[in-house]
Design a protein around this motif. Structure first.
Motif, PDB file in Angstrom:
ATOM      1  N   TYR A  40     -28.470  -0.818 -10.294  1.00  0.00           N
ATOM      2  CA  TYR A  40     -27.922  -1.110 -11.545  1.00  0.00           C
ATOM      3  C   TYR A  40     -28.176  -0.892 -13.441  1.00  0.00           C
ATOM      4  CZ  TYR A  40     -26.445  -4.511  -7.775  1.00  0.00           C
ATOM      5  OH  TYR A  40     -26.067  -5.371  -7.087  1.00  0.00           O
ATOM      6  N   ILE A  43     -27.407   2.703 -13.618  1.00  0.00           N
ATOM      7  CA  ILE A  43     -25.618   2.301 -13.772  1.00  0.00           C
ATOM      8  C   ILE A  43     -25.689   1.811 -15.528  1.00  0.00           C
ATOM      9  CG2 ILE A  43     -23.539   1.633 -13.229  1.00  0.00           C
ATOM     10  CD1 ILE A  43     -24.748   1.452 -10.437  1.00  0.00           C
ATOM     11  N   TYR A  47     -23.595   3.634 -18.632  1.00  0.00           N
ATOM     12  CA  TYR A  47     -22.226   3.523 -19.331  1.00  0.00           C
ATOM     13  C   TYR A  47     -22.891   3.218 -20.940  1.00  0.00           C
ATOM     14  CZ  TYR A  47     -19.351   2.697 -15.516  1.00  0.00           C
ATOM     15  OH  TYR A  47     -18.279   3.136 -14.921  1.00  0.00           O
ATOM     16  N   PHE A 128     -17.093 -12.563 -18.781  1.00  0.00           N
ATOM     17  CA  PHE A 128     -16.781 -11.472 -19.076  1.00  0.00           C
ATOM     18  C   PHE A 128     -15.996  -9.803 -18.934  1.00  0.00           C
ATOM     19  CE2 PHE A 128     -17.077 -10.333 -13.333  1.00  0.00           C
ATOM     20  CZ  PHE A 128     -18.211  -9.378 -13.646  1.00  0.00           C
ATOM     21  N   GLY A 129     -14.405 -10.187 -18.987  1.00  0.00           N
ATOM     22  CA  GLY A 129     -13.674  -9.082 -19.788  1.00  0.00           C
ATOM     23  C   GLY A 129     -14.291  -8.243 -20.981  1.00  0.00           C
ATOM     24  N   MET A 135     -19.956  -7.305 -19.361  1.00  0.00           N
ATOM     25  CA  MET A 135     -19.596  -7.474 -18.422  1.00  0.00           C
ATOM     26  C   MET A 135     -20.886  -6.503 -17.544  1.00  0.00           C
ATOM     27  SD  MET A 135     -18.639  -4.423 -15.789  1.00  0.00           S
ATOM     28  CE  MET A 135     -18.961  -2.833 -16.534  1.00  0.00           C
ATOM     29  N   PHE A 136     -21.245  -6.175 -18.009  1.00  0.00           N
ATOM     30  CA  PHE A 136     -23.186  -6.290 -17.659  1.00  0.00           C
ATOM     31  C   PHE A 136     -23.718  -7.117 -17.829  1.00  0.00           C
ATOM     32  CE2 PHE A 136     -22.369  -1.124 -17.168  1.00  0.00           C
ATOM     33  CZ  PHE A 136     -22.999  -0.756 -15.864  1.00  0.00           C
ATOM     34  N   MET A 139     -22.588 -10.085 -15.273  1.00  0.00           N
ATOM     35  CA  MET A 139     -23.400  -9.283 -13.807  1.00  0.00           C
ATOM     36  C   MET A 139     -25.074  -9.425 -13.906  1.00  0.00           C
ATOM     37  SD  MET A 139     -23.798  -5.985 -12.558  1.00  0.00           S
ATOM     38  CE  MET A 139     -25.141  -5.224 -11.836  1.00  0.00           C
ATOM     39  N   VAL A 143     -27.034 -11.931 -11.356  1.00  0.00           N
ATOM     40  CA  VAL A 143     -27.147 -12.144 -10.433  1.00  0.00           C
ATOM     41  C   VAL A 143     -29.310 -12.160 -10.398  1.00  0.00           C
ATOM     42  CG1 VAL A 143     -28.280 -10.329  -8.932  1.00  0.00           C
ATOM     43  CG2 VAL A 143     -25.787 -10.116  -9.395  1.00  0.00           C
TER      44      VAL A 143
ATOM     45  N   VAL B 195     -26.531 -10.455  -2.181  1.00  0.00           N
ATOM     46  CA  VAL B 195     -25.584 -10.391  -3.457  1.00  0.00           C
ATOM     47  C   VAL B 195     -24.840  -9.484  -3.903  1.00  0.00           C
ATOM     48  CG1 VAL B 195     -27.273  -9.622  -5.225  1.00  0.00           C
ATOM     49  CG2 VAL B 195     -28.148 -11.428  -4.180  1.00  0.00           C
ATOM     50  N   LEU B 199     -20.998  -9.207  -6.150  1.00  0.00           N
ATOM     51  CA  LEU B 199     -20.685  -8.417  -6.879  1.00  0.00           C
ATOM     52  C   LEU B 199     -19.376  -7.390  -6.034  1.00  0.00           C
ATOM     53  CD1 LEU B 199     -23.978  -7.334  -7.854  1.00  0.00           C
ATOM     54  CD2 LEU B 199     -22.628  -9.112  -8.946  1.00  0.00           C
ATOM     55  N   ILE B 205     -10.775  -8.475 -10.467  1.00  0.00           N
ATOM     56  CA  ILE B 205     -10.764  -8.540 -12.903  1.00  0.00           C
ATOM     57  C   ILE B 205     -10.694  -7.036 -13.206  1.00  0.00           C
ATOM     58  CG2 ILE B 205     -11.837  -9.146 -14.727  1.00  0.00           C
ATOM     59  CD1 ILE B 205     -13.149 -11.172 -13.007  1.00  0.00           C
ATOM     60  N   PHE B 206     -11.945  -6.005 -12.825  1.00  0.00           N
ATOM     61  CA  PHE B 206     -11.951  -4.776 -13.165  1.00  0.00           C
ATOM     62  C   PHE B 206     -10.908  -3.894 -12.920  1.00  0.00           C
ATOM     63  CE2 PHE B 206     -15.326  -7.673 -14.725  1.00  0.00           C
ATOM     64  CZ  PHE B 206     -15.397  -7.244 -15.253  1.00  0.00           C
ATOM     65  N   PRO B 210     -17.568   0.718 -13.225  1.00  0.00           N
ATOM     66  CA  PRO B 210     -18.683  -0.183 -12.242  1.00  0.00           C
ATOM     67  C   PRO B 210     -17.991  -1.551 -11.052  1.00  0.00           C
ATOM     68  CG  PRO B 210     -19.801  -0.694 -13.621  1.00  0.00           C
ATOM     69  CD  PRO B 210     -18.433  -0.409 -14.987  1.00  0.00           C
ATOM     70  N   LEU B 211     -17.192  -2.215 -11.972  1.00  0.00           N
ATOM     71  CA  LEU B 211     -16.973  -3.773 -10.764  1.00  0.00           C
ATOM     72  C   LEU B 211     -15.563  -3.157 -10.545  1.00  0.00           C
ATOM     73  CD1 LEU B 211     -19.295  -6.410 -12.966  1.00  0.00           C
ATOM     74  CD2 LEU B 211     -19.832  -5.739 -10.934  1.00  0.00           C
ATOM     75  N   SER B 216     -19.001   2.358  -8.953  1.00  0.00           N
ATOM     76  CA  SER B 216     -20.939   2.184  -8.552  1.00  0.00           C
ATOM     77  C   SER B 216     -21.266   1.319  -7.933  1.00  0.00           C
ATOM     78  CB  SER B 216     -21.349   2.808  -9.280  1.00  0.00           C
ATOM     79  OG  SER B 216     -21.200   2.005 -11.240  1.00  0.00           O
ATOM     80  N   ILE B 217     -20.592  -0.050  -8.579  1.00  0.00           N
ATOM     81  CA  ILE B 217     -21.757  -1.098  -8.470  1.00  0.00           C
ATOM     82  C   ILE B 217     -21.258  -1.952  -6.813  1.00  0.00           C
ATOM     83  CG2 ILE B 217     -23.006  -3.758  -8.552  1.00  0.00           C
ATOM     84  CD1 ILE B 217     -22.950  -2.613 -11.305  1.00  0.00           C
ATOM     85  N   VAL B 221     -22.906   0.546  -4.214  1.00  0.00           N
ATOM     86  CA  VAL B 221     -23.989   0.260  -4.115  1.00  0.00           C
ATOM     87  C   VAL B 221     -24.027  -1.462  -3.051  1.00  0.00           C
ATOM     88  CG1 VAL B 221     -25.705  -1.409  -4.888  1.00  0.00           C
ATOM     89  CG2 VAL B 221     -24.846   0.227  -6.021  1.00  0.00           C
TER      90      VAL B 221
END
Lengths: 198, 252
Positions: A40, A43, A47, A128-129, A135-136, A139, A143, B195, B199, B205-206, B210-211, B216-217, B221
């Motif tokens: 993560y 990534i 970005y 979030f958006g 977003m990261f 997220m 988590v 987990v 995710l 939403i996107f 990555p989401l 990628s996530i 993953v």
């Protein structure tokens, strides 16, 4: 690290052999979880590299002071939990229990601070958006928050085992502490990447 | 199960030798797992093209072109899936049996099977019929094709959260078990699964990044963790069946 442990175990007179704190099952989890989180983070870095300006200007909205307080709270909790392991090895279960509760309360404070932080961000329309930085942000902190909540369950199990003289096991206290230190370590990296790094 | 281990002495001559091997019933079930996971891989990756998922951020024309190009293989792939999807239940039954051998209530085994049934519907069947309907008449209004495309992939990737219960039930059963049927590290691995499954919800939403559903996530993953977990459980099931006494009584 290993030397001091061996010395302490010797002082307790229980065993003379150096051992891995906790058990191998927990270490499988910790190492694997670190690999997943590293992916993560990589990534995130990719970005961030691609949208450097967006990330830098969005980062200005994060409160460094709340981040610092959060970090101190988790570091304090890790200290409590580490002390509780030492006290359990020494057989001082009452104090070990109190320190485990202290560690857990710090975890609760961390969650409350995060809830406050999220609610102010959402209040300012940063959701979030909004952009890739947020977003990261949601997220990774989300988590991590899941891991903190799970850590409270582990500390709860440790507490109830310490309370019952028939169930007390040093390995169980070590397992809870190993997990909790991982949660702390992950936060320090998230804090550095999201709040501090310019 | 118990009939095989109880009967061999009486009917020794009437039955072929290989059926008299202890636990042959469970071994047959175990061997279906590697075979059918390979078939699933072939169906999803080579034929129906849902793995790795195509992009969410393409134009309606590109979506129509996608269905036109892959119309035949999508229909062949999902037709094959109709035959083979049921075999997932053989693997799940085998795991549920091992949960029943643990020192936990069989409610964990029932919940394990039930949770997978819940997940199998949005994770396999709903996306299959959305894609088959798209491939069946690619000359429809492009906007309808967009809907079928979105429906399939939102359902296929976005339903991963349905499997959280399965992993929670398995993890809790292993943690509570005193018979050491499956190792505790598998329970911890199931936490990784939870987990990565959580995710997958942001795919609602996107539309890129990555989401997104090809992210990628969200996708890669999560899939990597699933492959590791799947290899581990196939191997651990082998060990668990091997260590199981043929005369062991299993709770109802």
């Amino acid at each position: 690290m290993a030397n001091t442990q061996t010395a302490e175990v010797n002082a307790g007179g229980t065993t003379t052999r150096a051992h891995l704190p906790s058990n191998k099952d927990m270490w499988v989890f910790v190492l694997g979880d670190l690999v997943i989180f590293s992916s993560y983070f990589i990534i995130f870095e990719i970005y961030r590299h691609q949208q450097r300006q967006t990330f830098l200007s969005a980062q200005q909205h994060l409160s460094l002071s709340i981040g610092v307080v959060n970090t101190l709270v988790l570091l304090a909790s890790s200290w409590f939990v580490a002390q509780s392991v030492q006290l359990t090895r020494a057989g001082e279960y009452e104090r070990a229990m109190r320190l485990t509760v202290g560690g857990g309360l710090c975890g609760v404070v961390f969650i409350l601070l995060k809830a406050y932080e999220w609610s102010t961000k959402i209040g300012h329309g940063l959701t979030f958006g909004s952009n890739d930085f947020f977003m990261f942000y949601y997220m990774l902190t989300g988590v991590h928050l899941f891991h903190v909540a799970l850590g409270l369950v582990f500390l709860g199990v440790v507490f109830f085992e310490l309370r019952n003289p028939k169930l007390r096991r040093v390995s169980m206290v070590e397992t809870g502490a190993t997990y909790w230190h991982m949660v702390d370590l992950l936060w320090v990296v998230i804090f550095a990447l999201m709040y501090v790094m310019r | 199960m118990s009939a095989v281990s109880a009967a061999p002495v009486v009917t020794e001559n009437a039955r072929p030798a290989w059926t008299r091997r202890p636990k042959i019933d469970q071994w047959i079930c175990w061997w279906t797992i590697p075979i059918f996971y390979n078939l699933f891989g072939l169906i999803f990756v080579v034929l129906t093209r849902v793995m790795p998922p195509p992009r969410p951020d393409i134009t309606p024309e590109q979506i129509v072109a996608f269905f036109e190009t892959h119309s035949l293989t999508i229909r062949i792939g999902f037709a094959l899936l109709m035959f083979f999807i049921g075999f997932a239940s053989v693997a799940n039954g085998l795991i549920a049996l091992q949960i029943k051998r643990m020192s936990v209530s069989p409610v964990f085994a029932y919940a394990y099977i039930g949770a997978l049934v819940v997940g199998g519907l949005p994770g396999c069947l709903l996306p299959a019929f959305a894609f088959v309907a798209g491939a069946f008449r690619p000359d429809r209004d492009p906007q309808i094709m967009v809907m079928l495309y979105d429906w399939c992939l939102l359902s296929f990737v976005g339903s991963l959260g349905c499997f959280c219960t399965q992993n929670m039930v398995l993890a809790l059963a292993i943690f509570l078990d005193k018979n050491d049927i499956l190792p505790k590290w598998l329970a911890y691995m199931s936490i990784w699964m939870i987990v990565t499954e959580l995710l997958a919800s942001p795919v609602f939403i996107f539309k890129s990044g990555p989401l997104a559903w090809n992210g990628s996530i969200s996708f890669y993953v999560g899939t990597a963790v699933f492959v590791v977990w799947e290899f581990a459980i196939i191997r651990l099931l082998y060990v668990a069946i091997k260590n199981q006494s043929p005369t062991e009584q299993i709770q109802d």
